[in-house]
Design an enzyme around this catalytic site. Structure first.
Site, mmCIF file in Angstrom:
data_model
loop_
_atom_site.group_PDB
_atom_site.id
_atom_site.type_symbol
_atom_site.label_atom_id
_atom_site.label_comp_id
_atom_site.label_asym_id
_atom_site.label_seq_id
_atom_site.Cartn_x
_atom_site.Cartn_y
_atom_site.Cartn_z
ATOM 1 N N HIS A 77 0.840 -1.196 0.000
ATOM 2 C CA HIS A 77 0.000 0.000 0.000
ATOM 3 C C HIS A 77 0.875 1.247 0.000
ATOM 4 O O HIS A 77 2.030 1.209 0.417
ATOM 5 C CB HIS A 77 -0.938 0.014 1.210
ATOM 6 C CG HIS A 77 -0.259 -0.277 2.513
ATOM 7 N ND1 HIS A 77 -0.048 -1.559 2.959
ATOM 8 C CD2 HIS A 77 0.264 0.533 3.458
ATOM 9 C CE1 HIS A 77 0.570 -1.526 4.134
ATOM 10 N NE2 HIS A 77 0.775 -0.272 4.454
ATOM 11 N N CYS A 218 0.488 -2.597 16.680
ATOM 12 C CA CYS A 218 1.749 -2.854 15.992
ATOM 13 C C CYS A 218 2.465 -1.516 15.789
ATOM 14 O O CYS A 218 1.868 -0.456 15.972
ATOM 15 C CB CYS A 218 1.515 -3.557 14.653
ATOM 16 S SG CYS A 218 0.555 -2.613 13.447
#
Length: 725
Positions: A77, A218
């Protein structure tokens, strides 16, 4: 089916169309090859102005952290200036490609492209898609599809509706399009809250289900955060438990209801970073691990949580100084915890160093180096509205520029003055959460008072954090608990840490700092060159990994001790920054100028981007090359970086800025030799790499599978953080 499905018009009406889908195709052997084809496909539909630009942005993003996830899936992405509308492109690969997933290569690839600056759209599309991909029925349908239209319909049903409901790419979509929520997958809350919930029931047994609450997070706060949450929710459903997960991602975070936490039987932390406000979970049985474990082993984590709920001896979230992420996890050694605590302190300290150092350099640029002798006092004592009456304007060598330079120098000096205190404060924070910040800052300030420098800050921060942590574990009355994090813990932890620093440890550490300073100041000739070689080798060894971080943290932490009479810390910083620039610049030179035929087309595209990345001191520009060919790229990079470090130290080049590369030229003393050092190392690395590529061949028996495995192993390097922390 809308017109966008057949025409590919980039009007933002739909995320995906049949012209953005490919089935069972061979797009090359590397992740860069696949990204390049998908970027060109997006550009061909009119949704991106330049496929090359989009590909470069996506490949650079892939280099920092691999986008492969378990199950043979990858989600590359990028936010790019060339993109005109949020877009999904899809391919099902006939030949699997490594994207850095721990369980192997990917055969299902979604590429997400959104316009630059559309951060909210980017996060919405990525998190929604990640949640869909965690479901076996969705991925099975992707692999079973027989036509591109099947893929489009599936994505529209399971992803596009929810994305449109969030306000992304809604132009032209029929108002009646549902927000496709699959069975077993709860819809994203309309409030924007990042909370996954499975409702409790008695399942007809009359007994209450176990209630588990958790946090997932994360480092990037995007894909794995949400995938771990959904995996844990699904595992809890299979185990017959009630699960509530707070996703502490990059988008809006809505905390879990305190009443829900109060009735929880256990807590699961699947995190790679510190949990925000973890004291909310104090006293609850705890299962903790990295976010990847939440994705890969959710059933095991839920089973452990259910056992912990019934085990009075289970590990628990301790008081207000609760476990920092995985700090007390069974699988983390003390050395790993210590490393994380110290790096947390360094990462929070860097903004003080960066801002302060650059402002001081700007002060020198505007006012000359003499400003350091007066600390800007003769300039900033005049308020701006009284400047016209100041004698400064009557002096030809001074004036408005001198006044502004004095102000910049003063602000920068004050900012740098926080260096040791911030280091100690945030080391303590990493150990004991918010109650450790105040004792850590005080201990760091005492270290400065005792002339104990950054070593004193390290020790003071560790003591303050340990004291705050253990005080927080002391059982106390309920009425006193509210005072613990804001009064009791800061008070007594400050007394312990600062008292030890002031009365016992400060003097010896100050003596040690004096010896270290004298040793560094004595470095000259061969010894200085040797230090430069060592720093250069460390910077290029793992391109942002632990060895690189040690060298960089050493240089940054020492900046606070630099002065006009002690320039060695500035010399070390210059050597580290120059050496860190070499790997991407060398790969750019080799792939775009010296030996173009020795690199694939995607690598040559990476090389173009690496020129800017290297000039900016972003070592991750070399990671795509190292991922594909680590045994030749890494040694070549180390040789050139060692040459650069040696030349920089030998020439006495200095840098007051911890980052920025050539773009902070005004903060670099001896800019000419700095450039010479970087160019020399770049040329040496490039020539060594070309020689290795020409004369050190891979074994002829190497198959595509072996090459793919090597690239997969190399992408582990690419998952490490870049030098810019």
């Amino acid at each position: 089916m809308s017109a966008a499905h057949t025409t590919g018009a980039g009007d933002g009406a739909d995320l995906i169309g049949v012209d953005l889908v490919g089935l069972d195709e061979d797009l090359g052997a590397t992740s860069s090859d696949v990204i390049r084809v998908l970027a060109d496909r997006i550009a061909a539909t009119g949704r991106a102005a330049s496929g090359d630009t989009l590909a470069a942005d996506a490949i650079a993003r892939e280099a920092s952290v691999g986008t492969g996830v378990p199950g043979g899936i990858a989600i590359p992405h990028a936010r790019s200036t060339s993109v005109t509308a949020p877009t999904l492109a899809f391919t099902r690969l006939a030949r699997t490609v490594p994207f850095g997933a721990p369980d192997g290569d990917a055969d299902v690839v979604f590429m997400i492209a959104v316009p630059d600056g559309a951060d909210k759209d980017h996060l919405t599309v990525l998190s929604t898609l990640a949640r869909a991909l965690i479901r076996d029925d969705f991925t099975a349908a992707l692999r079973a599809a027989t036509t591109p239209q099947d893929i489009v319909d599936l994505v529209d049903r399971e992803v596009s509706g929810e994305v449109a409901a969030a306000g992304v790419g809604t132009a032209g979509r029929a108002s009646g399009t549902p927000a496709g929520t699959a069975v077993g997958q709860e819809a994203r809350p309309t409030s924007g809250a990042d909370t996954h919930v499975v409702d409790s029931d008695t399942s007809g047994t009359g007994g209450r289900r176990k209630v588990i609450v958790g946090v997932t997070a994360c480092p990037t706060g995007i894909a794995h955060t949400y995938m771990a949450a959904d995996a844990l929710v699904a595992a809890a459903q299979r185990a017959g438990a009630e699960m509530h997960v707070e996703t502490q991602g990059s988008s809006q975070v809505e905390p879990l209801d305190p009443a829900l936490i109060a009735r929880a039987d256990a807590v699961v932390f699947a995190v790679d970073v510190d949990v925000r406000d973890r004291s909310r979970f104090a006293g609850k049985p705890l299962v903790s691990g990295p976010v990847k474990r939440g994705v890969d082993e959710p059933d095991a984590m839920i089973a452990e949580a259910l056992r912990a709920a019934d085990d009075p001896k289970a590990a628990r979230v301790s008081g207000s100084a609760a476990e920092a992420g995985t700090s007390t996890a069974k699988d983390e050694h003390f050395g790993q915890s210590l490393k994380r605590w110290l790096l947390t302190g360094v990462s929070y300290m860097i903004p003080f160093v960066a801002g302060g150092g650059l402002l001081i350099a700007l002060g020198f640029l505007l006012s000359g180096y003499g400003i350091a002798l007066t600390h800007g006092d003769d300039g900033v004592n005049n308020a701006v509205w009284t400047l016209q009456h100041s004698t400064l304007l009557d002096l030809p060598a001074q004036g408005l520029g001198y006044y502004l330079g004095a102000a910049a120098f003063q602000i920068g000096s004050v900012s740098l003055g926080f260096l040791v205190a911030a280091l100690a404060g945030y080391i303590a924070y990493a150990i004991a959460d918010r109650p450790g910040i105040a004792p850590g800052f005080v201990a760091g300030s005492i270290a400065v008072f005792m002339n104990a420098g950054f070593l004193g800050g390290l020790v003071g921060g560790l003591i303050a954090g340990a004291a705050a942590y253990w005080i927080g574990r002391i059982p106390t009355w309920r009425w006193l608990r509210g005072l613990m994090p804001v009064v009791i813990i800061p008070l007594f932890a400050s007394i312990i840490a600062s008292g030890l620093m002031l009365l016992v440890l400060g003097g010896p550490i100050a003596w040690l700092m004096t010896q270290l300073t004298e040793f560094l100041n004595s470095l000259s000739g061969a010894s200085a060159v040797l230090l430069g070689i060592i720093l250069g080798l460390m910077m290029a060894f793992d391109l942002g990994g632990p060895v690189n971080k040690v060298a960089y943290a050493f240089a940054v932490a020492g900046l606070g001790a630099g002065s006009a009479s002690n320039v060695v810390p500035f010399e070390i910083m210059a050597a580290v920054m120059a050496a860190g620039m070499v790997p991407p610049l060398a790969l750019a030179l080799a792939s775009t100028v010296l030996y173009r035929n020795g690199f694939t087309k995607p690598e040559r595209e990476n090389g173009k981007a690496a020129w800017l990345l290297g000039a900016s001191f972003i070592s991750e520009g070399a990671i795509p090359f190292a991922a594909a060919d680590p045994l030749r790229v890494i040694p070549a990079s180390m040789v050139g970086a060692a040459v650069t470090g040696a030349i920089s130290m030998a020439a006495g080049v200095t840098s007051r800025a911890p980052h920025g590369g050539i773009f902070v030229f005004f903060a670099i003393g001896g800019i000419g030799m700095f450039i010479v050092a970087v160019l020399a190392g770049t040329v040496v690395s490039a020539l060594v790499l070309v020689a290795l590529k020409k004369w050190v061949r891979r074994a002829p028996a190497a198959t595509d599978a072996a090459a793919a495995q090597a690239a997969s192993a190399g992408e582990t390097v690419g998952q490490r953080a870049p030098v810019a922390v």
